[in-house]
Design a protein around this motif. Structure first.
Motif, PDB file in Angstrom:
ATOM      1  N   PHE A  87      29.048  15.710  -7.574  1.00 30.02           N
ATOM      2  CA  PHE A  87      27.830  16.397  -7.161  1.00 30.02           C
ATOM      3  C   PHE A  87      26.603  15.486  -7.307  1.00 30.02           C
ATOM      4  CE2 PHE A  87      29.999  20.626  -7.698  1.00 30.02           C
ATOM      5  CZ  PHE A  87      29.753  21.064  -6.411  1.00 30.02           C
ATOM      6  N   ALA A  88      26.566  14.677  -8.364  1.00 29.92           N
ATOM      7  CA  ALA A  88      25.421  13.785  -8.550  1.00 29.92           C
ATOM      8  C   ALA A  88      25.341  12.756  -7.428  1.00 29.92           C
ATOM      9  CB  ALA A  88      25.519  13.088  -9.902  1.00 29.92           C
ATOM     10  N   VAL A  89      26.477  12.143  -7.088  1.00 31.16           N
ATOM     11  CA  VAL A  89      26.503  11.165  -5.999  1.00 31.16           C
ATOM     12  C   VAL A  89      26.207  11.847  -4.671  1.00 31.16           C
ATOM     13  CG1 VAL A  89      27.972   9.545  -4.733  1.00 31.16           C
ATOM     14  CG2 VAL A  89      28.064   9.614  -7.231  1.00 31.16           C
ATOM     15  N   LEU A  90      26.753  13.057  -4.487  1.00 32.77           N
ATOM     16  CA  LEU A  90      26.490  13.802  -3.252  1.00 32.77           C
ATOM     17  C   LEU A  90      25.015  14.141  -3.133  1.00 32.77           C
ATOM     18  CD1 LEU A  90      27.830  15.048  -0.774  1.00 32.77           C
ATOM     19  CD2 LEU A  90      28.177  17.138  -2.086  1.00 32.77           C
ATOM     20  N   SER A  91      24.371  14.495  -4.252  1.00 35.33           N
ATOM     21  CA  SER A  91      22.935  14.782  -4.232  1.00 35.33           C
ATOM     22  C   SER A  91      22.137  13.549  -3.808  1.00 35.33           C
ATOM     23  CB  SER A  91      22.483  15.249  -5.615  1.00 35.33           C
ATOM     24  OG  SER A  91      21.088  15.440  -5.653  1.00 35.33           O
ATOM     25  N   LEU A  92      22.507  12.395  -4.359  1.00 38.92           N
ATOM     26  CA  LEU A  92      21.827  11.151  -3.981  1.00 38.92           C
ATOM     27  C   LEU A  92      22.045  10.844  -2.505  1.00 38.92           C
ATOM     28  CD1 LEU A  92      20.190   8.680  -4.905  1.00 38.92           C
ATOM     29  CD2 LEU A  92      22.362   7.583  -5.512  1.00 38.92           C
ATOM     30  N   MET A  93      23.251  11.068  -2.009  1.00 42.23           N
ATOM     31  CA  MET A  93      23.537  10.833  -0.587  1.00 42.23           C
ATOM     32  C   MET A  93      22.733  11.777   0.296  1.00 42.23           C
ATOM     33  SD  MET A  93      27.672  10.215  -0.697  1.00 42.23           S
ATOM     34  CE  MET A  93      27.768  10.146   1.090  1.00 42.23           C
ATOM     35  N   MET A  94      22.585  13.035  -0.128  1.00 42.93           N
ATOM     36  CA  MET A  94      21.794  13.987   0.646  1.00 42.93           C
ATOM     37  C   MET A  94      20.322  13.559   0.706  1.00 42.93           C
ATOM     38  SD  MET A  94      23.649  16.466   1.951  1.00 42.93           S
ATOM     39  CE  MET A  94      24.740  15.085   2.358  1.00 42.93           C
ATOM     40  N   LEU A  95      19.824  13.017  -0.417  1.00 38.75           N
ATOM     41  CA  LEU A  95      18.445  12.530  -0.425  1.00 38.75           C
ATOM     42  C   LEU A  95      18.285  11.350   0.526  1.00 38.75           C
ATOM     43  CD1 LEU A  95      15.566  12.631  -1.581  1.00 38.75           C
ATOM     44  CD2 LEU A  95      16.347  11.113  -3.412  1.00 38.75           C
ATOM     45  N   LEU A  96      19.219  10.408   0.481  1.00 43.47           N
ATOM     46  CA  LEU A  96      19.157   9.258   1.386  1.00 43.47           C
ATOM     47  C   LEU A  96      19.281   9.711   2.845  1.00 43.47           C
ATOM     48  CD1 LEU A  96      21.340   6.667  -0.570  1.00 43.47           C
ATOM     49  CD2 LEU A  96      18.835   6.793  -0.434  1.00 43.47           C
ATOM     50  N   ASP A  97      20.140  10.699   3.074  1.00 40.10           N
ATOM     51  CA  ASP A  97      20.296  11.220   4.431  1.00 40.10           C
ATOM     52  C   ASP A  97      19.007  11.886   4.907  1.00 40.10           C
ATOM     53  OD1 ASP A  97      22.133  11.915   6.703  1.00 40.10           O
ATOM     54  OD2 ASP A  97      21.533  13.938   6.112  1.00 40.10           O
ATOM     55  N   THR A  98      18.309  12.573   4.001  1.00 43.07           N
ATOM     56  CA  THR A  98      17.030  13.197   4.358  1.00 43.07           C
ATOM     57  C   THR A  98      15.971  12.140   4.678  1.00 43.07           C
ATOM     58  OG1 THR A  98      17.564  15.005   2.833  1.00 43.07           O
ATOM     59  CG2 THR A  98      15.294  14.864   3.608  1.00 43.07           C
ATOM     60  N   ILE A  99      15.974  11.048   3.925  1.00 46.30           N
ATOM     61  CA  ILE A  99      15.040   9.957   4.208  1.00 46.30           C
ATOM     62  C   ILE A  99      15.382   9.302   5.540  1.00 46.30           C
ATOM     63  CG2 ILE A  99      14.254   7.689   3.434  1.00 46.30           C
ATOM     64  CD1 ILE A  99      14.596   8.683   0.566  1.00 46.30           C
ATOM     65  N   LEU A 100      16.672   9.116   5.810  1.00 45.27           N
ATOM     66  CA  LEU A 100      17.085   8.529   7.090  1.00 45.27           C
ATOM     67  C   LEU A 100      16.735   9.449   8.253  1.00 45.27           C
ATOM     68  CD1 LEU A 100      20.558   7.001   6.147  1.00 45.27           C
ATOM     69  CD2 LEU A 100      18.419   5.792   6.625  1.00 45.27           C
ATOM     70  N   PHE A 101      16.725  10.769   7.994  1.00 48.50           N
ATOM     71  CA  PHE A 101      16.280  11.710   9.019  1.00 48.50           C
ATOM     72  C   PHE A 101      14.854  11.391   9.447  1.00 48.50           C
ATOM     73  CE2 PHE A 101      13.725  15.485   9.855  1.00 48.50           C
ATOM     74  CZ  PHE A 101      14.404  16.088  10.896  1.00 48.50           C
ATOM     75  N   GLN A 102      14.011  11.109   8.456  1.00 47.23           N
ATOM     76  CA  GLN A 102      12.631  10.752   8.768  1.00 47.23           C
ATOM     77  C   GLN A 102      12.581   9.429   9.518  1.00 47.23           C
ATOM     78  OE1 GLN A 102      10.546   8.147   7.538  1.00 47.23           O
ATOM     79  NE2 GLN A 102       8.880   8.924   8.814  1.00 47.23           N
ATOM     80  N   GLN A 103      13.357   8.455   9.067  1.00 44.05           N
ATOM     81  CA  GLN A 103      13.352   7.152   9.713  1.00 44.05           C
ATOM     82  C   GLN A 103      13.857   7.245  11.151  1.00 44.05           C
ATOM     83  OE1 GLN A 103      12.278   4.211   8.487  1.00 44.05           O
ATOM     84  NE2 GLN A 103      11.632   5.101   6.543  1.00 44.05           N
ATOM     85  N   ARG A 104      14.812   8.145  11.382  1.00 42.19           N
ATOM     86  CA  ARG A 104      15.405   8.261  12.719  1.00 42.19           C
ATOM     87  C   ARG A 104      14.572   9.106  13.669  1.00 42.19           C
ATOM     88  NH1 ARG A 104      16.472   8.575  17.094  1.00 42.19           N
ATOM     89  NH2 ARG A 104      18.473   8.683  18.191  1.00 42.19           N
ATOM     90  N   TYR A 105      14.015  10.213  13.165  1.00 40.33           N
ATOM     91  CA  TYR A 105      13.363  11.157  14.061  1.00 40.33           C
ATOM     92  C   TYR A 105      11.840  11.220  13.909  1.00 40.33           C
ATOM     93  CZ  TYR A 105      18.087  12.826  14.894  1.00 40.33           C
ATOM     94  OH  TYR A 105      19.411  12.903  15.231  1.00 40.33           O
ATOM     95  N   LEU A 106      11.314  10.749  12.785  1.00 37.97           N
ATOM     96  CA  LEU A 106       9.874  10.837  12.579  1.00 37.97           C
ATOM     97  C   LEU A 106       9.198   9.478  12.519  1.00 37.97           C
ATOM     98  CD1 LEU A 106       9.705  13.697   9.902  1.00 37.97           C
ATOM     99  CD2 LEU A 106       9.575  13.861  12.388  1.00 37.97           C
ATOM    100  N   GLN A 107       9.916   8.424  12.943  1.00 45.55           N
ATOM    101  CA  GLN A 107       9.326   7.095  12.979  1.00 45.55           C
ATOM    102  C   GLN A 107      10.044   6.289  14.051  1.00 45.55           C
ATOM    103  OE1 GLN A 107       9.033   5.528   9.075  1.00 45.55           O
ATOM    104  NE2 GLN A 107       7.897   3.718   9.658  1.00 45.55           N
ATOM    105  N   VAL A 108       9.333   5.892  15.085  1.00 42.92           N
ATOM    106  CA  VAL A 108       9.938   5.212  16.231  1.00 42.92           C
ATOM    107  C   VAL A 108       9.120   3.978  16.581  1.00 42.92           C
ATOM    108  CG1 VAL A 108      10.677   5.429  18.636  1.00 42.92           C
ATOM    109  CG2 VAL A 108      10.786   7.414  17.118  1.00 42.92           C
ATOM    110  N   LYS A 109       9.713   2.784  16.426  1.00 40.96           N
ATOM    111  CA  LYS A 109       9.101   1.516  16.825  1.00 40.96           C
ATOM    112  C   LYS A 109       7.677   1.367  16.300  1.00 40.96           C
ATOM    113  CE  LYS A 109      11.913   0.962  20.980  1.00 40.96           C
ATOM    114  NZ  LYS A 109      11.931   0.792  22.459  1.00 40.96           N
TER     115      LYS A 109
END
Length: 249
Positions: A87-109
């Motif tokens: 669960f701890a590693v999964l929580s960290l992965m979910m946080l990284l995935d949430t940050i990547l969501f921003q990088q992918r959809y809320l920041q473009v070039k």
């Protein structure tokens, strides 16, 4: 219960509480910002505020709390340590995935994308990306959970219950022993003549017996279980109130 497990629970609670006061990740520029909070991305654009809640953000703190609580509640085998580390590693992965969501959809070039009630704004302004303190606390929680799993939570070789028993033998007063342990871990409590209360949980000394009164139920317990119940009540206060009023040294 071992001290290694209590440290893990403490990190999980500190992570969640800290995150409610400061973002885990943010993008900051002049007159605008995007901050990752437990309820989603908080967007501030020239004084206008919006919230963009990616679904993974709620899994982050729920999994982190599970990682801290599971080895405290379930202690009969080593399996809870494995589950807690997962669960701890999964929580960290979910946080990284949430940050990547921003990088992918809320920041473009180089453009920062700001959600609004009617669509999105593309803004090309100088900005900086920053990882907040909660992210590092969650990383420490994941590392500690994996380490506890690998060592069987015995790397400090300290049994909290053994310490409690020794102090009980020394003081010969159950309530004084409980009060001492609560002070050591900064749990807010109220002491009466024959009662210690933490939130809605009360520990009552009736002769040589210790009784836990919670809601409308009562139960006779040993000193170890009494301290455990009061610690659980103290951590529940941390989650609901978001802070602890520390007692003076």
């Amino acid at each position: 219960m071992r001290l290694e497990v209590l440290l893990q629970l403490l990190l999980a609670v500190v992570f969640v509480v800290t995150w409610f006061f400061m973002p885990a990740y943010g993008i900051y520029g002049r007159d605008y910002s995007i901050a990752l909070m437990p309820w989603g991305y908080l967007v501030d654009f020239f004084g206008l505020n919006y919230v963009a809640p990616p679904p993974t953000v709620f899994a982050v703190w729920l999994f982190a709390l599970d990682a801290g609580l599971i080895p405290v509640i379930w202690r009969r085998t080593r399996y809870p340590l494995y589950l807690s580390a997962f669960f701890a590693v999964l929580s960290l992965m979910m946080l990284l995935d949430t940050i990547l969501f921003q990088q992918r959809y809320l920041q473009v070039k180089g453009y920062a994308v700001f959600p609004t009630p009617n669509g999105y704004l593309y803004v090309y302004l100088l900005h900086t990306s920053v990882l907040g303190l909660p992210t590092y606390i969650l990383l420490a929680l994941a590392i500690l959970s994996v380490f506890n799993m690998a060592t069987g939570a015995k790397w400090l070789d300290v049994d909290v219950m053994l310490i409690i028993r020794r102090r009980y033998v020394l003081h010969r007063d159950a309530l004084s022993t409980v009060e001492l342990m609560l002070r050591r871990i900064n749990i807010k409590y109220v002491r009466y003549d024959n009662e210690i209360r933490v939130g809605n949980v009360a520990l009552i000394k009736d002769g040589d017996n210790l009784i836990i009164r919670k809601d409308s139920s009562t139960e006779a317990v040993g000193i170890e279980n009494a301290i455990l119940e009061l610690i659980k009540a103290g951590f529940s206060q941390v989650i609901t109130e978001g802070t602890i009023d520390y007692e003076g040294e």
